[in-house]
Design a protein around this motif. Structure first.
Motif, PDB file in Angstrom:
ATOM      1  N   PHE A  99      48.528  42.513  39.055  1.00  0.00           N
ATOM      2  CA  PHE A  99      48.242  41.411  38.146  1.00  0.00           C
ATOM      3  C   PHE A  99      49.456  40.997  37.329  1.00  0.00           C
ATOM      4  CE2 PHE A  99      43.816  42.956  38.702  1.00  0.00           C
ATOM      5  CZ  PHE A  99      43.248  41.749  39.091  1.00  0.00           C
ATOM      6  N   VAL A 100      50.434  41.881  37.200  1.00  0.00           N
ATOM      7  CA  VAL A 100      51.613  41.576  36.401  1.00  0.00           C
ATOM      8  C   VAL A 100      52.693  40.895  37.235  1.00  0.00           C
ATOM      9  CG1 VAL A 100      53.483  42.582  35.024  1.00  0.00           C
ATOM     10  CG2 VAL A 100      51.160  43.429  34.765  1.00  0.00           C
ATOM     11  N   VAL A 101      52.778  41.209  38.522  1.00  0.00           N
ATOM     12  CA  VAL A 101      53.839  40.666  39.372  1.00  0.00           C
ATOM     13  C   VAL A 101      53.912  39.146  39.334  1.00  0.00           C
ATOM     14  CG1 VAL A 101      54.533  40.368  41.780  1.00  0.00           C
ATOM     15  CG2 VAL A 101      54.048  42.648  40.908  1.00  0.00           C
TER      16      VAL A 101
ATOM     17  N   VAL B 211      44.649  52.691  39.660  1.00  0.00           N
ATOM     18  CA  VAL B 211      44.668  51.753  38.541  1.00  0.00           C
ATOM     19  C   VAL B 211      46.081  51.235  38.285  1.00  0.00           C
ATOM     20  CG1 VAL B 211      44.971  53.574  36.799  1.00  0.00           C
ATOM     21  CG2 VAL B 211      43.918  51.393  36.165  1.00  0.00           C
ATOM     22  N   GLY B 212      47.093  52.084  38.513  1.00  0.00           N
ATOM     23  CA  GLY B 212      48.475  51.643  38.347  1.00  0.00           C
ATOM     24  C   GLY B 212      48.841  50.534  39.314  1.00  0.00           C
ATOM     25  N   LEU B 213      48.357  50.645  40.552  1.00  0.00           N
ATOM     26  CA  LEU B 213      48.605  49.606  41.551  1.00  0.00           C
ATOM     27  C   LEU B 213      47.937  48.296  41.151  1.00  0.00           C
ATOM     28  CD1 LEU B 213      49.624  48.664  44.326  1.00  0.00           C
ATOM     29  CD2 LEU B 213      47.515  49.603  45.317  1.00  0.00           C
ATOM     30  N   TYR B 214      46.702  48.384  40.680  1.00  0.00           N
ATOM     31  CA  TYR B 214      45.988  47.180  40.274  1.00  0.00           C
ATOM     32  C   TYR B 214      46.693  46.491  39.109  1.00  0.00           C
ATOM     33  CZ  TYR B 214      42.244  49.285  43.051  1.00  0.00           C
ATOM     34  OH  TYR B 214      41.523  49.845  44.065  1.00  0.00           O
ATOM     35  N   ARG B 215      47.150  47.277  38.158  1.00  0.00           N
ATOM     36  CA  ARG B 215      47.854  46.692  37.012  1.00  0.00           C
ATOM     37  C   ARG B 215      49.128  45.996  37.460  1.00  0.00           C
ATOM     38  NH1 ARG B 215      47.338  51.734  32.638  1.00  0.00           N
ATOM     39  NH2 ARG B 215      45.072  51.548  32.303  1.00  0.00           N
ATOM     40  N   THR B 216      49.841  46.605  38.378  1.00  0.00           N
ATOM     41  CA  THR B 216      51.074  45.999  38.885  1.00  0.00           C
ATOM     42  C   THR B 216      50.789  44.694  39.613  1.00  0.00           C
ATOM     43  OG1 THR B 216      52.052  48.201  39.137  1.00  0.00           O
ATOM     44  CG2 THR B 216      53.112  46.382  40.310  1.00  0.00           C
TER      45      THR B 216
ATOM     46  N   GLY C 237      50.176  33.274  34.625  1.00  0.00           N
ATOM     47  CA  GLY C 237      50.242  33.559  33.198  1.00  0.00           C
ATOM     48  C   GLY C 237      49.220  34.538  32.685  1.00  0.00           C
ATOM     49  N   THR C 238      48.143  34.764  33.446  1.00  0.00           N
ATOM     50  CA  THR C 238      47.117  35.695  32.974  1.00  0.00           C
ATOM     51  C   THR C 238      47.644  37.128  32.908  1.00  0.00           C
ATOM     52  OG1 THR C 238      45.414  34.274  33.926  1.00  0.00           O
ATOM     53  CG2 THR C 238      44.764  36.520  33.380  1.00  0.00           C
ATOM     54  N   GLY C 239      48.610  37.462  33.759  1.00  0.00           N
ATOM     55  CA  GLY C 239      49.160  38.812  33.767  1.00  0.00           C
ATOM     56  C   GLY C 239      49.756  39.211  32.434  1.00  0.00           C
ATOM     57  N   PHE C 240      50.369  38.266  31.732  1.00  0.00           N
ATOM     58  CA  PHE C 240      50.926  38.574  30.415  1.00  0.00           C
ATOM     59  C   PHE C 240      49.817  38.963  29.446  1.00  0.00           C
ATOM     60  CE2 PHE C 240      52.189  37.111  26.147  1.00  0.00           C
ATOM     61  CZ  PHE C 240      53.308  37.902  25.958  1.00  0.00           C
TER      62      PHE C 240
ATOM     63  N   THR D 152      59.726  27.894  38.935  1.00  0.00           N
ATOM     64  CA  THR D 152      60.303  27.148  40.060  1.00  0.00           C
ATOM     65  C   THR D 152      59.845  27.729  41.389  1.00  0.00           C
ATOM     66  OG1 THR D 152      62.249  26.638  38.720  1.00  0.00           O
ATOM     67  CG2 THR D 152      62.447  26.375  41.101  1.00  0.00           C
ATOM     68  N   ALA D 153      59.888  29.058  41.493  1.00  0.00           N
ATOM     69  CA  ALA D 153      59.431  29.708  42.726  1.00  0.00           C
ATOM     70  C   ALA D 153      57.940  29.481  42.941  1.00  0.00           C
ATOM     71  CB  ALA D 153      59.741  31.200  42.667  1.00  0.00           C
ATOM     72  N   GLN D 154      57.164  29.532  41.871  1.00  0.00           N
ATOM     73  CA  GLN D 154      55.732  29.268  41.990  1.00  0.00           C
ATOM     74  C   GLN D 154      55.478  27.846  42.495  1.00  0.00           C
ATOM     75  OE1 GLN D 154      53.769  30.075  38.244  1.00  0.00           O
ATOM     76  NE2 GLN D 154      55.122  31.802  37.864  1.00  0.00           N
ATOM     77  N   GLY D 155      56.229  26.892  41.937  1.00  0.00           N
ATOM     78  CA  GLY D 155      56.052  25.503  42.352  1.00  0.00           C
ATOM     79  C   GLY D 155      56.370  25.290  43.816  1.00  0.00           C
ATOM     80  N   VAL D 156      57.472  25.879  44.285  1.00  0.00           N
ATOM     81  CA  VAL D 156      57.833  25.743  45.697  1.00  0.00           C
ATOM     82  C   VAL D 156      56.786  26.400  46.580  1.00  0.00           C
ATOM     83  CG1 VAL D 156      59.545  26.388  47.433  1.00  0.00           C
ATOM     84  CG2 VAL D 156      60.296  25.595  45.177  1.00  0.00           C
TER      85      VAL D 156
END
Length: 305
Positions: free
Chosen positions: A119-121, A112-117, A178-181, A128-132
């Motif tokens: 979705f947060v990453v 579960v810790g891996l799954y949470r990570t 943004g869903t991770g937040f 800017t990085a997402q756009g590129v």
């Protein structure tokens, strides 16, 4: 005459004044920075919104002409419509997906810790990085997305180059990040729901849906209102992703309000006009914040304890 000794009240007053002076000495650099970078620009931009200013020649006072021109500008109306559509699509979806994922991850399951990570990453990756990244992935000719669609027998898509798809694609990209937040905030809220209420509901024969509807959702209502406010403000101020991916195109289909403000001020050199648009956005944000603040106050008062 014998020297008069200070009373305890006088000593306490002097000590208090000394502590106050010391505190302001330490705080003064921060106060100067806040005033210089926040208060002064806000006041200056308000004055600028009543002027015709191209950032080069001397400005002239025009009163409310900039605001009157905004009301008649079809490009501004288009940017408002695009921003509202983006907000209406993004905010509810991010809240619903965040809650669903938080409910799924609020269980004792393996990794579960891996799954949470995972979705947060995406949330910590800059816009800017997402756009590129997605500009390459969604490229109509050489992108991975169309290559996958080709193998599935689906015709190639324009994605960010298609006026009918571009804004919805931006919504999808923002949801990915943004869903991770929302997941993090909802997880914290779910773990704070009183276990006694859940147990009492189970003893009364309530199923999962009844527990969610009558106990969990009312308990996390204040957090939900906060997330709605936060996501709404962020979506109304979206800029970085638009600037990196589409630059407001194609055909103005992704021109949002903040990009419109930037375009007027720094591309068309009509700083006064851009400042007027910025203050229209500020008033809208203030109204949204007040409404959701009142809703949050009511949800806090009605939340189970």
């Amino acid at each position: 005459m014998p020297r008069r000794l200070p009373t305890p009240i006088t000593l306490a007053t002097r000590r208090r004044h000394g502590e106050t002076a010391t505190a302001w000495t330490y705080l003064s650099p921060s106060v100067v920075v806040i005033i210089g970078l926040s208060v002064v620009p806000v006041v200056w931009s308000l004055l600028l919104s009543f002027q015709a200013n191209d950032l080069v020649t001397p400005s002239r006072f025009v009163g409310l002409d900039n605001y009157a021109a905004l009301a008649k500008d079809p490009h501004f109306a288009q940017s408002v419509g695009n921003t509202l559509l983006y907000t209406v699509c993004y905010v509810p979806l991010s809240i619903v997906l965040g809650l669903a994922l938080a409910l799924a991850l609020n269980r004792r399951i393996r990794f579960v810790g891996l799954y949470r990570t995972m979705f947060v990453v995406p949330f910590v990756i800059s816009a800017t990085a997402q756009g590129v990244l997605f500009s390459f992935v969604l490229d109509p000719q050489f992108g991975v997305a169309n290559s996958v669609l080709h193998h599935l027998g689906v015709s190639p898509q324009g994605f960010l180059t298609d006026p009918a798809q571009a804004l919805l694609v931006l919504v999808a990209i923002t949801l990915w990040s943004g869903t991770g937040f929302c997941v993090v905030i909802f997880l914290a809220a779910l773990q704070d729901v009183p276990a006694t209420l859940i147990e009492a509901g189970r003893l009364d024969g309530a199923g999962r849906w009844q527990l969610l509807r009558h106990i969990t959702l009312p308990a996390i209502a204040p957090v939900t209102v906060f997330l709605v406010l936060w996501q709404t403000i962020n979506s109304l101020q979206v800029f970085d992703l638009v600037y990196v991916t589409t630059r407001g195109g194609p055909l103005g289909s992704t021109t949002v309000i903040v990009y419109f403000i930037w375009e007027q001020a720094f591309r068309n050199f009509t700083a006064g006009y851009g400042a007027a648009a910025a203050y229209v956005l500020a008033v809208v944000l203030l109204a949204v914040a007040v409404v959701l603040r009142l809703a949050r106050r009511r949800s806090v008062q009605g939340a189970p304890r």
